[in-house]
Design a protein around this motif. Structure first.
Motif, PDB file in Angstrom:
ATOM      1  N   GLU A   1       0.834  -1.203   0.000  1.00  0.00           N
ATOM      2  CA  GLU A   1       0.000   0.000   0.000  1.00  0.00           C
ATOM      3  C   GLU A   1       0.870   1.254   0.000  1.00  0.00           C
ATOM      4  N   SER A   2       0.406   2.296  -0.684  1.00  0.00           N
ATOM      5  CA  SER A   2       1.160   3.554  -0.717  1.00  0.00           C
ATOM      6  C   SER A   2       0.783   4.465   0.446  1.00  0.00           C
ATOM      7  N   THR A   3      -0.335   4.189   1.089  1.00  0.00           N
ATOM      8  CA  THR A   3      -0.747   4.949   2.261  1.00  0.00           C
ATOM      9  C   THR A   3      -0.422   4.131   3.503  1.00  0.00           C
ATOM     10  N   HIS A   4       0.121   4.804   4.501  1.00  0.00           N
ATOM     11  CA  HIS A   4       0.528   4.149   5.734  1.00  0.00           C
ATOM     12  C   HIS A   4      -0.304   4.688   6.884  1.00  0.00           C
ATOM     13  N   VAL A   5      -0.053   4.204   8.080  1.00  0.00           N
ATOM     14  CA  VAL A   5      -0.822   4.619   9.250  1.00  0.00           C
ATOM     15  C   VAL A   5       0.142   5.020  10.349  1.00  0.00           C
ATOM     16  N   ILE A   6      -0.204   6.088  11.055  1.00  0.00           N
ATOM     17  CA  ILE A   6       0.536   6.437  12.264  1.00  0.00           C
ATOM     18  C   ILE A   6      -0.421   6.235  13.433  1.00  0.00           C
ATOM     19  N   ARG A   7       0.041   5.482  14.421  1.00  0.00           N
ATOM     20  CA  ARG A   7      -0.728   5.236  15.642  1.00  0.00           C
ATOM     21  C   ARG A   7      -0.209   6.191  16.715  1.00  0.00           C
ATOM     22  N   HIS A   8      -1.116   6.874  17.354  1.00  0.00           N
ATOM     23  CA  HIS A   8      -0.727   7.851  18.371  1.00  0.00           C
ATOM     24  C   HIS A   8      -1.819   7.947  19.418  1.00  0.00           C
TER      25      HIS A   8
ATOM     26  N   GLY B   1       6.414  12.282  21.859  1.00  0.00           N
ATOM     27  CA  GLY B   1       7.795  11.965  21.531  1.00  0.00           C
ATOM     28  C   GLY B   1       7.971  10.584  20.942  1.00  0.00           C
ATOM     29  N   GLU B   2       6.851   9.929  20.645  1.00  0.00           N
ATOM     30  CA  GLU B   2       6.905   8.581  20.071  1.00  0.00           C
ATOM     31  C   GLU B   2       5.565   8.252  19.422  1.00  0.00           C
ATOM     32  N   ALA B   3       5.574   7.207  18.614  1.00  0.00           N
ATOM     33  CA  ALA B   3       4.360   6.713  17.953  1.00  0.00           C
ATOM     34  C   ALA B   3       4.697   5.355  17.355  1.00  0.00           C
ATOM     35  N   GLU B   4       3.763   4.817  16.616  1.00  0.00           N
ATOM     36  CA  GLU B   4       3.995   3.592  15.845  1.00  0.00           C
ATOM     37  C   GLU B   4       3.500   3.847  14.434  1.00  0.00           C
ATOM     38  N   VAL B   5       4.169   3.243  13.460  1.00  0.00           N
ATOM     39  CA  VAL B   5       3.723   3.352  12.077  1.00  0.00           C
ATOM     40  C   VAL B   5       3.470   1.954  11.526  1.00  0.00           C
ATOM     41  N   GLU B   6       2.430   1.870  10.717  1.00  0.00           N
ATOM     42  CA  GLU B   6       2.107   0.619  10.027  1.00  0.00           C
ATOM     43  C   GLU B   6       2.601   0.769   8.591  1.00  0.00           C
ATOM     44  N   VAL B   7       3.570  -0.066   8.230  1.00  0.00           N
ATOM     45  CA  VAL B   7       4.191   0.004   6.913  1.00  0.00           C
ATOM     46  C   VAL B   7       4.311  -1.416   6.361  1.00  0.00           C
ATOM     47  N   ASP B   8       3.794  -1.643   5.160  1.00  0.00           N
ATOM     48  CA  ASP B   8       3.901  -2.939   4.478  1.00  0.00           C
ATOM     49  C   ASP B   8       3.517  -4.115   5.365  1.00  0.00           C
ATOM     50  N   GLY B   9       2.469  -3.949   6.148  1.00  0.00           N
ATOM     51  CA  GLY B   9       1.959  -5.030   6.973  1.00  0.00           C
ATOM     52  C   GLY B   9       2.645  -5.178   8.321  1.00  0.00           C
ATOM     53  N   GLY B  10       3.679  -4.388   8.585  1.00  0.00           N
ATOM     54  CA  GLY B  10       4.372  -4.453   9.866  1.00  0.00           C
ATOM     55  C   GLY B  10       4.132  -3.197  10.691  1.00  0.00           C
ATOM     56  N   VAL B  11       4.340  -3.305  11.992  1.00  0.00           N
ATOM     57  CA  VAL B  11       4.204  -2.169  12.900  1.00  0.00           C
ATOM     58  C   VAL B  11       5.587  -1.855  13.448  1.00  0.00           C
ATOM     59  N   HIS B  12       5.981  -0.590  13.350  1.00  0.00           N
ATOM     60  CA  HIS B  12       7.306  -0.159  13.780  1.00  0.00           C
ATOM     61  C   HIS B  12       7.173   0.979  14.777  1.00  0.00           C
ATOM     62  N   ALA B  13       7.882   0.877  15.885  1.00  0.00           N
ATOM     63  CA  ALA B  13       7.921   1.974  16.850  1.00  0.00           C
ATOM     64  C   ALA B  13       8.840   3.055  16.297  1.00  0.00           C
ATOM     65  N   VAL B  14       8.407   4.307  16.451  1.00  0.00           N
ATOM     66  CA  VAL B  14       9.230   5.442  16.024  1.00  0.00           C
ATOM     67  C   VAL B  14       9.369   6.403  17.199  1.00  0.00           C
ATOM     68  N   THR B  15      10.460   7.133  17.180  1.00  0.00           N
ATOM     69  CA  THR B  15      10.760   8.033  18.277  1.00  0.00           C
ATOM     70  C   THR B  15      11.388   9.314  17.734  1.00  0.00           C
ATOM     71  N   ASP B  16      11.640  10.239  18.608  1.00  0.00           N
ATOM     72  CA  ASP B  16      12.323  11.483  18.272  1.00  0.00           C
ATOM     73  C   ASP B  16      11.681  12.217  17.088  1.00  0.00           C
ATOM     74  N   PRO B  17      10.346  12.457  17.146  1.00  0.00           N
ATOM     75  CA  PRO B  17       9.711  13.175  16.035  1.00  0.00           C
ATOM     76  C   PRO B  17      10.184  14.634  16.004  1.00  0.00           C
ATOM     77  N   ARG B  18      10.570  15.082  14.814  1.00  0.00           N
ATOM     78  CA  ARG B  18      11.035  16.462  14.653  1.00  0.00           C
ATOM     79  C   ARG B  18      10.478  17.029  13.367  1.00  0.00           C
ATOM     80  N   VAL B  19      10.007  18.270  13.436  1.00  0.00           N
ATOM     81  CA  VAL B  19       9.562  18.965  12.232  1.00  0.00           C
ATOM     82  C   VAL B  19      10.772  19.695  11.669  1.00  0.00           C
ATOM     83  N   VAL B  20      11.030  19.446  10.372  1.00  0.00           N
ATOM     84  CA  VAL B  20      12.176  20.063   9.702  1.00  0.00           C
ATOM     85  C   VAL B  20      11.705  20.731   8.417  1.00  0.00           C
ATOM     86  N   SER B  21      12.577  21.528   7.834  1.00  0.00           N
ATOM     87  CA  SER B  21      12.248  22.249   6.602  1.00  0.00           C
ATOM     88  C   SER B  21      12.436  21.362   5.375  1.00  0.00           C
TER      89      SER B  21
END
Length: 179
Positions: free
Chosen positions: A74-81, A123-143
């Motif tokens: 899928e080209s669309t993913h999910v962020i769990r928060h 400061g954290e979330a999970e993303v659903e990508v290609d059928g897997g769930v991955h924990a992510v951390t250190d979210p930062r907004v950049v230019s």
């Protein structure tokens, strides 16, 4: 008599054809105006327009997209928060692009969406990508300049058309050793 009747029929057909073309032209013009309004709202970060588009997505499209988002291929993913005040668990469809140690998300609505505020606050979330769930951390907004080397030609075009200057970087959380 037959020629008069056929002339009348041809005249009515011509009128009907003109009427149909007129309605078709009006529909096309309306669609073009709506798309132009969308692009201008996004480029100018006009808050009423952005709120309308976000509400439209949230109330009408997200539920349908979430049925398949994050699945294999899928080209669309999910962020769990979680809600920063309510603690409620949410799933939001997003577009992710890979980086060396995680992903980035184009932020066409700027820094205002609630899901973004929730992820930044936690400061954290999970993303659903290609059928897997991955924990992510250190979210930062950049230019855009910060992620420019990572952008594909299509992403550069979308960012330019919609005036996207903000991107969210998400690092893959280290895998915790199990005991």
């Amino acid at each position: 008599m037959d020629t008069l009747r056929s002339k009348a029929v041809r005249g009515r057909e011509r009128i009907m054809r003109a009427w149909i073309l007129g309605i078709g032209g009006a529909v096309v013009a309306l669609v073009v105006l709506l798309l132009a309004g969308l692009v201008l709202s996004m480029r100018l970060k006009w808050q009423p327009g952005l709120r309308f588009v976000r509400r439209l997505g949230r109330d009408h499209f997200n539920r349908a997209v979430l049925r398949t988002a994050g699945g294999p291929g899928e080209s669309t993913h999910v962020i769990r928060h979680r809600g920063r005040r309510s603690g409620t668990a949410f799933r939001t469809p997003i577009g992710l692009s890979p980086t060396g140690d995680g992903w980035f998300v184009m932020l066409p609505y700027g820094r205002t969406p609630d899901w973004l505020k929730n992820v930044l606050a936690a400061g954290e979330a999970e993303v659903e990508v290609d059928g897997g769930v991955h924990a992510v951390t250190d979210p930062r907004v950049v230019s855009r300049a910060h992620v420019a080397p990572l952008l594909s030609r299509a992403e550069r075009t979308v960012a330019a058309v919609f005036g996207v200057d903000d991107f969210l970087l998400l690092r893959r959380a280290p895998v915790q050793a199990r005991r």
